[in-house]
Design a protein around this motif. Structure first.
Motif, short mmCIF file in Angstrom:
data_model
loop_
_atom_site.label_atom_id
_atom_site.label_comp_id
_atom_site.label_asym_id
_atom_site.label_seq_id
_atom_site.Cartn_x
_atom_site.Cartn_y
_atom_site.Cartn_z
N TRP A 177 0.93 -1.39 0.24
CA TRP A 177 -0.08 0.04 0.15
C TRP A 177 0.90 1.30 0.05
O TRP A 177 1.75 1.16 0.72
CB TRP A 177 -0.81 -0.13 1.28
CG TRP A 177 -1.87 1.31 1.39
CD1 TRP A 177 -3.02 1.31 1.26
CD2 TRP A 177 -1.47 2.28 2.08
NE1 TRP A 177 -3.70 2.49 1.59
CE2 TRP A 177 -2.56 3.32 2.29
CE3 TRP A 177 -0.15 2.83 2.70
CZ2 TRP A 177 -2.73 4.47 2.69
CZ3 TRP A 177 -0.37 4.19 3.26
CH2 TRP A 177 -1.40 5.01 3.20
N HIS A 178 0.54 2.19 -0.94
CA HIS A 178 1.21 3.43 -0.91
C HIS A 178 0.16 4.54 -1.00
O HIS A 178 -0.58 4.74 -1.65
CB HIS A 178 2.06 3.55 -2.07
CG HIS A 178 3.09 4.72 -2.20
ND1 HIS A 178 2.96 5.98 -2.83
CD2 HIS A 178 4.32 5.02 -1.39
CE1 HIS A 178 3.85 6.65 -2.68
NE2 HIS A 178 4.74 6.26 -1.53
N ASP A 179 0.44 5.50 -0.30
CA ASP A 179 -0.36 6.76 -0.13
C ASP A 179 -0.17 7.51 -1.20
O ASP A 179 0.70 7.90 -1.80
CB ASP A 179 0.24 7.61 1.21
CG ASP A 179 -0.65 8.88 1.56
OD1 ASP A 179 -0.27 9.92 0.77
OD2 ASP A 179 -1.84 8.99 2.15
N ARG A 180 -1.36 7.99 -1.81
CA ARG A 180 -1.52 8.96 -2.79
C ARG A 180 -2.42 10.09 -2.52
O ARG A 180 -3.42 9.82 -1.70
CB ARG A 180 -1.93 8.10 -4.01
CG ARG A 180 -0.95 7.09 -4.44
CD ARG A 180 0.19 7.46 -4.95
NE ARG A 180 0.11 8.34 -6.29
CZ ARG A 180 0.19 7.91 -7.49
NH1 ARG A 180 0.35 6.55 -7.72
NH2 ARG A 180 0.01 8.88 -8.33
N PRO A 181 -2.23 11.06 -3.26
CA PRO A 181 -3.36 12.29 -3.01
C PRO A 181 -4.72 11.84 -2.93
O PRO A 181 -4.99 11.00 -3.78
CB PRO A 181 -2.73 13.21 -3.81
CG PRO A 181 -1.55 12.83 -4.37
CD PRO A 181 -1.39 11.50 -4.23
N PHE A 182 -5.67 12.64 -2.08
CA PHE A 182 -7.08 12.23 -2.03
C PHE A 182 -7.47 11.04 -1.67
O PHE A 182 -8.59 10.72 -2.08
CB PHE A 182 -7.54 12.94 -3.56
CG PHE A 182 -7.15 14.33 -3.86
CD1 PHE A 182 -7.59 15.41 -3.24
CD2 PHE A 182 -6.50 14.50 -4.91
CE1 PHE A 182 -7.10 16.74 -3.47
CE2 PHE A 182 -5.89 15.66 -5.59
CZ PHE A 182 -6.20 16.94 -4.79
N ARG A 183 -6.63 10.50 -1.03
CA ARG A 183 -7.01 8.92 -0.50
C ARG A 183 -7.16 8.05 -1.52
O ARG A 183 -7.67 6.95 -1.56
CB ARG A 183 -7.93 8.76 0.28
CG ARG A 183 -7.92 9.93 1.54
CD ARG A 183 -8.98 9.98 2.79
NE ARG A 183 -8.70 8.31 3.30
CZ ARG A 183 -8.14 7.95 4.40
NH1 ARG A 183 -7.20 9.07 4.53
NH2 ARG A 183 -7.86 6.92 4.77
N LEU A 184 -6.64 8.44 -2.78
CA LEU A 184 -6.59 7.59 -4.15
C LEU A 184 -5.59 6.60 -4.08
O LEU A 184 -4.64 6.67 -4.98
CB LEU A 184 -6.86 8.23 -5.35
CG LEU A 184 -8.15 9.03 -5.34
CD1 LEU A 184 -8.12 10.13 -6.69
CD2 LEU A 184 -9.40 8.23 -5.37
N HIS A 185 -5.13 5.65 -2.79
CA HIS A 185 -3.90 5.15 -2.75
C HIS A 185 -3.63 4.05 -3.66
O HIS A 185 -4.67 3.60 -4.45
CB HIS A 185 -3.80 4.53 -1.18
CG HIS A 185 -4.38 5.67 -0.21
ND1 HIS A 185 -3.86 6.67 -0.08
CD2 HIS A 185 -5.43 5.41 0.63
CE1 HIS A 185 -4.49 7.35 0.83
NE2 HIS A 185 -5.39 6.46 1.45
N ASP A 186 -2.45 3.61 -3.77
CA ASP A 186 -2.20 2.45 -4.84
C ASP A 186 -1.84 1.23 -3.73
O ASP A 186 -1.46 1.22 -2.51
CB ASP A 186 -0.78 2.73 -5.28
CG ASP A 186 -0.70 3.48 -6.45
OD1 ASP A 186 -1.58 3.35 -7.30
OD2 ASP A 186 0.27 4.07 -6.84
#
Length: 206
Positions: A177-186
């Motif tokens: 899991w990787h954090d991405r903007p606006f909680r649209l994570h990978d």
């Protein structure tokens, strides 16, 4: 793409979860202030209630993820009874986490002996002195036990206690899991039916 060449956004190109974990752990070792090998270990007690606590990863390879503990502790008894566990690594500095699930086995006597011998002398004494997870009438009881075993093993090597060894979690599922903007994570999850089977890989909605 080799795992060591990955950037945050392209880790889904890797097909070997162990290589990817190794690359992420290496980066965490450089960026985390404290204990990049810290992981939460989740178990279930005999009544079906979950338990979770932090321990330190002491080794990993294609066979699984290893840590050491007192087998008479709560986690030791629960892992022995259920034969299953879940792990969680969270590296805040990298905004990443890894979740792992799978069956549990004990490490070999040789592995346990080798790791125990590598520990500081005080930690080896502590493994004898602490009745981990059991009620203690006061701090003095622990200090007294430490003093007793320090005297007992005052000269020479300190043998490994028979109740102290290691567990290996062999993963059947590893999620990155990787954090991405606006909680649209990978989120990428690797799964397999059993140890030795081929991995399948899926991207998950965040």
């Amino acid at each position: 793409m080799p795992a060591e060449e990955l950037t945050a956004g392209d880790f889904s190109e890797v097909d070997d979860p162990f290589a990817l974990f190794g690359a992420w752990l290496s980066e965490a070792t450089e960026s985390e202030i404290n204990d990049p090998t810290a992981m939460a270990v989740a178990t279930v007690d005999p009544d079906g209630m979950p338990n979770v606590r932090m321990v330190l990863l002491k080794g990993f390879d294609a066979a699984g993820f290893v840590f050491y503990t007192n087998f008479e502790s709560a986690k030791g008894r629960e892992l022995t009874a259920s034969g299953k566990a879940a792990l969680l690594f969270h590296w805040k500095s990298l905004r990443r986490q890894v979740r792992i699930r799978g069956p549990v086995s004990t490490v070999s006597e040789a592995e346990a002996d080798a790791y125990y011998a590598s520990r500081p002398r005080g930690s080896r004494i502590g493994a004898w002195a602490s009745q981990q997870s059991r009620p203690m009438e006061g701090r003095f009881a622990l200090e007294k036990a430490v003093a007793r075993y320090t005297a007992k093993f005052g000269i020479g090597e300190i043998p490994r206690p028979p109740h102290w060894s290691g567990f290996r979690i062999t993963p059947l599922q590893i999620e990155f899991w990787h954090d991405r903007p606006f909680r649209l994570h990978d989120r990428i999850v690797f799964s397999r039916a059993d140890d030795g089977a081929d991995w399948t890989k899926d991207r998950l909605y965040p």
